[in-house]
Structures are given as structure tokens and as C-alpha cells.
Design a protein around this motif. Structure first.
Motif, mmCIF file in Angstrom:
data_model
loop_
_atom_site.group_PDB
_atom_site.id
_atom_site.type_symbol
_atom_site.label_atom_id
_atom_site.label_comp_id
_atom_site.label_asym_id
_atom_site.label_seq_id
_atom_site.Cartn_x
_atom_site.Cartn_y
_atom_site.Cartn_z
ATOM 1 N N HIS A 1 3.458 13.257 1.370
ATOM 2 C CA HIS A 1 4.395 12.359 2.043
ATOM 3 C C HIS A 1 3.713 11.391 3.005
ATOM 4 O O HIS A 1 4.401 10.684 3.746
ATOM 5 C CB HIS A 1 5.451 13.187 2.787
ATOM 6 C CG HIS A 1 6.150 14.177 1.925
ATOM 7 N ND1 HIS A 1 6.979 13.817 0.877
ATOM 8 C CD2 HIS A 1 6.109 15.542 1.920
ATOM 9 C CE1 HIS A 1 7.432 14.903 0.277
ATOM 10 N NE2 HIS A 1 6.919 15.960 0.891
ATOM 11 N N THR A 2 2.384 11.354 3.000
ATOM 12 C CA THR A 2 1.672 10.449 3.897
ATOM 13 C C THR A 2 0.618 9.658 3.129
ATOM 14 O O THR A 2 0.188 10.052 2.035
ATOM 15 C CB THR A 2 0.963 11.219 5.027
ATOM 16 O OG1 THR A 2 -0.174 11.913 4.490
ATOM 17 C CG2 THR A 2 1.913 12.218 5.684
ATOM 18 N N ALA A 3 0.164 8.572 3.742
ATOM 19 C CA ALA A 3 -0.861 7.726 3.131
ATOM 20 C C ALA A 3 -2.199 8.445 3.028
ATOM 21 O O ALA A 3 -3.083 8.010 2.284
ATOM 22 C CB ALA A 3 -1.019 6.444 3.934
ATOM 23 N N PRO B 1 7.129 4.971 -4.955
ATOM 24 C CA PRO B 1 5.888 5.365 -4.289
ATOM 25 C C PRO B 1 4.747 5.668 -5.260
ATOM 26 O O PRO B 1 3.586 5.362 -4.955
ATOM 27 C CB PRO B 1 6.307 6.626 -3.518
ATOM 28 C CG PRO B 1 7.753 6.434 -3.244
ATOM 29 C CD PRO B 1 8.284 5.750 -4.474
ATOM 30 N N THR C 1 -2.740 1.342 -5.191
ATOM 31 C CA THR C 1 -3.634 1.534 -4.056
ATOM 32 C C THR C 1 -4.914 2.234 -4.485
ATOM 33 O O THR C 1 -6.026 1.852 -4.080
ATOM 34 C CB THR C 1 -2.931 2.345 -2.947
ATOM 35 O OG1 THR C 1 -1.723 1.680 -2.556
ATOM 36 C CG2 THR C 1 -3.831 2.494 -1.732
ATOM 37 N N ALA D 1 0.834 -1.200 0.000
ATOM 38 C CA ALA D 1 0.000 0.000 0.000
ATOM 39 C C ALA D 1 0.866 1.246 0.000
ATOM 40 O O ALA D 1 1.984 1.262 0.525
ATOM 41 C CB ALA D 1 -0.920 -0.005 1.212
ATOM 42 N N PHE D 2 0.339 2.305 -0.589
ATOM 43 C CA PHE D 2 1.030 3.591 -0.649
ATOM 44 C C PHE D 2 1.182 4.164 0.757
ATOM 45 O O PHE D 2 0.217 4.250 1.515
ATOM 46 C CB PHE D 2 0.238 4.553 -1.531
ATOM 47 C CG PHE D 2 0.788 5.949 -1.579
ATOM 48 C CD1 PHE D 2 1.916 6.238 -2.320
ATOM 49 C CD2 PHE D 2 0.163 6.976 -0.872
ATOM 50 C CE1 PHE D 2 2.422 7.532 -2.376
ATOM 51 C CE2 PHE D 2 0.651 8.270 -0.920
ATOM 52 C CZ PHE D 2 1.789 8.556 -1.675
ATOM 53 N N LYS D 3 2.402 4.588 1.081
ATOM 54 C CA LYS D 3 2.674 5.166 2.399
ATOM 55 C C LYS D 3 3.140 6.611 2.308
ATOM 56 O O LYS D 3 3.414 7.235 3.338
ATOM 57 C CB LYS D 3 3.734 4.321 3.120
ATOM 58 C CG LYS D 3 3.302 2.882 3.371
ATOM 59 C CD LYS D 3 4.395 2.083 4.037
ATOM 60 C CE LYS D 3 3.938 0.640 4.266
ATOM 61 N NZ LYS D 3 5.021 -0.175 4.890
ATOM 62 N N GLY D 4 3.226 7.124 1.095
ATOM 63 C CA GLY D 4 3.666 8.507 0.912
ATOM 64 C C GLY D 4 4.906 8.586 0.046
ATOM 65 O O GLY D 4 5.690 7.633 -0.039
ATOM 66 N N TYR E 1 3.037 2.486 -6.165
ATOM 67 C CA TYR E 1 2.152 2.044 -5.084
ATOM 68 C C TYR E 1 0.911 2.914 -4.997
ATOM 69 O O TYR E 1 -0.188 2.416 -4.680
ATOM 70 C CB TYR E 1 2.901 2.053 -3.754
ATOM 71 C CG TYR E 1 3.919 0.943 -3.624
ATOM 72 C CD1 TYR E 1 3.543 -0.394 -3.777
ATOM 73 C CD2 TYR E 1 5.256 1.226 -3.355
ATOM 74 C CE1 TYR E 1 4.471 -1.415 -3.668
ATOM 75 C CE2 TYR E 1 6.196 0.210 -3.245
ATOM 76 C CZ TYR E 1 5.798 -1.106 -3.402
ATOM 77 O OH TYR E 1 6.728 -2.113 -3.295
#
Length: 228
Positions: free
Chosen positions: A198-200, A42, A49, A4-7, A45
Motif C-alpha cells: 500500500h506504499t510507494a 495502481p 514506474t 508514479a506508483f503510490k501504493g 502505475y
């Protein structure tokens, strides 16, 4: 969700700034690992996501890391600007997962701005004609779509519209319809705060935007099958 994308990495935008300054293949190759870890990886992802989340929301949009992303290399064959690299990275999610479909989601992470859009962009002449005809012959459906977008805090972007009415639509008298038939595209946009990339949480923001833009997707899809 696996992968999953986290940023995006904290160095994603600084990388683009440095690439824009150097604009050389040698520099890019020397810093490819940074590109992959902070930006490209990223972004892959993010696309995957979003594809899962869009499917869950029933938005009819999908993509993957191989087909959805645009290359960071510029196509300079027919351009006076011979800089080899873009100042951004972008991707499209569409009904069939390719970049060739209409009624799409677009996301752009770049130096000037970060934004997303839902669009019927440069539709072929038959589809564009059908959309213009639908605006005039079924104004209630068009206005309902515009109202639904407005309730979601969105509006059609008038950028790049014709200065005059297209042929066959010169007699459209009502101002909102006359404006609408001049559109070359049907687009809504959403600015992304660069601090949020930079965050999910970026995923939730983009799913929320696309859900609010759904009236535009549904309106175009209802017309798409009638285009001849």
C-alpha cells in the motif's frame, strides 16, 4: 515522476476476497470502479514506474499498462474449473516489453501470496538445451552466477525439475551440476510482505530484488545468443 506508483488501495485485497466469493460477472461489473481505483489502476502505475526504474538501473526490462498486465479474467476454455476470475493480478516486464520474451520480471498480487520473480520460464527446447550445455561445459560461469545470487540472498528455485537427468546429460557427476541440468526453468523468487503493497516503498523493494537477481539475467542472456 508523473503518474508514479503510490501504493495499492487499502481495499485491493478485500476486493479480491469478495470477487473470489462471488465469482460473477454481475458482481464484478457492479464493483468495477473499486477494481480500477484500488487494484488495476495502481498496478498500471506500478508497471510504468518499475519500467522507468529498471531502465535507470540498466536492467534491460520494460513494460507498459497495455502489454504487461495479465487479465483478471480466467481462460476457462480447457479447464474443469469454470470460475471466471483469478484470485490475483499479475504482470510481466521483459526485454522487449511483451509477454513472449525470455529473461523476465514477474510480479503477483493475490490472496494466497504476493511475490515477484526473475525467470527464464519454460524456455524453448533450443534455449533450454543451450543452458544445460553451458552448465556442463562452462561450470565456472554457472557457479559464479549461483554464488552471486547467494550473496544477494537468493537461490535458484528447484520446483518442477525433472526426476531424472535429461537425455545426453546422464553422465554429469558433480552434484550441483547434475541438479542444475534437471531444471525446466531457471527462477529466483522474492516474497512480498502484503502489508507493504500500500506504499510507494514497494517499488524500491522490487528494484532491489531485481538488481540482486541480475546475475541470473546476465547468465541467460550470454547463452541466449548461442542457442540454435
Amino acid at each position: 515522476m508523473a503518474g508514479a506508483f503510490k501504493g495499492f488501495g487499502e481495499k485491493a485485497i478485500p476486493f479480491l476476497k469478495a470477487l473470489d466469493f462471488h465469482q460473477s460477472r454481475e458482481w464484478f461489473q457492479e464493483n468495477r470502479d473499486l477494481y480500477e481505483s484500488e487494484l488495476h489502476g495502481p498496478f498500471c502505475y506500478l508497471v510504468e514506474t518499475l519500467s522507468e526504474r529498471f531502465a535507470t538501473a540498466g536492467l534491460g526490462l520494460r513494460g507498459d499498462r497495455k502489454k504487461s498486465l495479465f487479465r483478471i479474467n480466467r481462460d476457462v476454455r480447457f479447464s474443469k474449473d469454470k470460475r471466471p476470475y483469478n484470485r490475483h493480478l499479475s504482470a510481466i516486464l521483459s526485454p522487449d516489453g511483451t509477454k513472449m520474451e525470455q529473461g523476465v520480471f514477474y510480479v503477483h498480487i493475490g490472496l494466497e501470496r504476493c511475490f515477484a520473480g526473475v525467470a527464464w520460464w519454460q524456455p524453448d527446447p533450443e534455449l533450454l538445451q543451450a543452458m544445460r550445455k553451458a552448465i556442463v561445459t562452462k561450470p565456472a560461469a554457472f557457479r559464479a552466477m549461483v554464488t552471486a545470487l547467494k550473496k544477494g540472498g537468493l537461490a535458484l528455485d528447484p520446483e518442477d525439475c525433472l526426476k531424472r537427468a535429461p537425455r545426453g546429460f546422464e553422465e554429469v557427476g558433480e552434484a550441483d551440476l547434475a541438479q542444475a541440468v534437471r531444471n525446466r526453468h531457471f527462477v529466483v523468487r522474492h516474497d512480498i510482505d502484503p502489508a507493504t503493497i500500500h506504499t510507494a516503498a514497494l517499488v524500491d523493494d522490487l528494484v532491489d530484488f531485481t538488481s540482486r537477481a541480475r546475475p541470473l539475467l546476465d547468465w541467460g542472456r550470454a547463452i541466449q545468443g548461442t542457442a540454435k
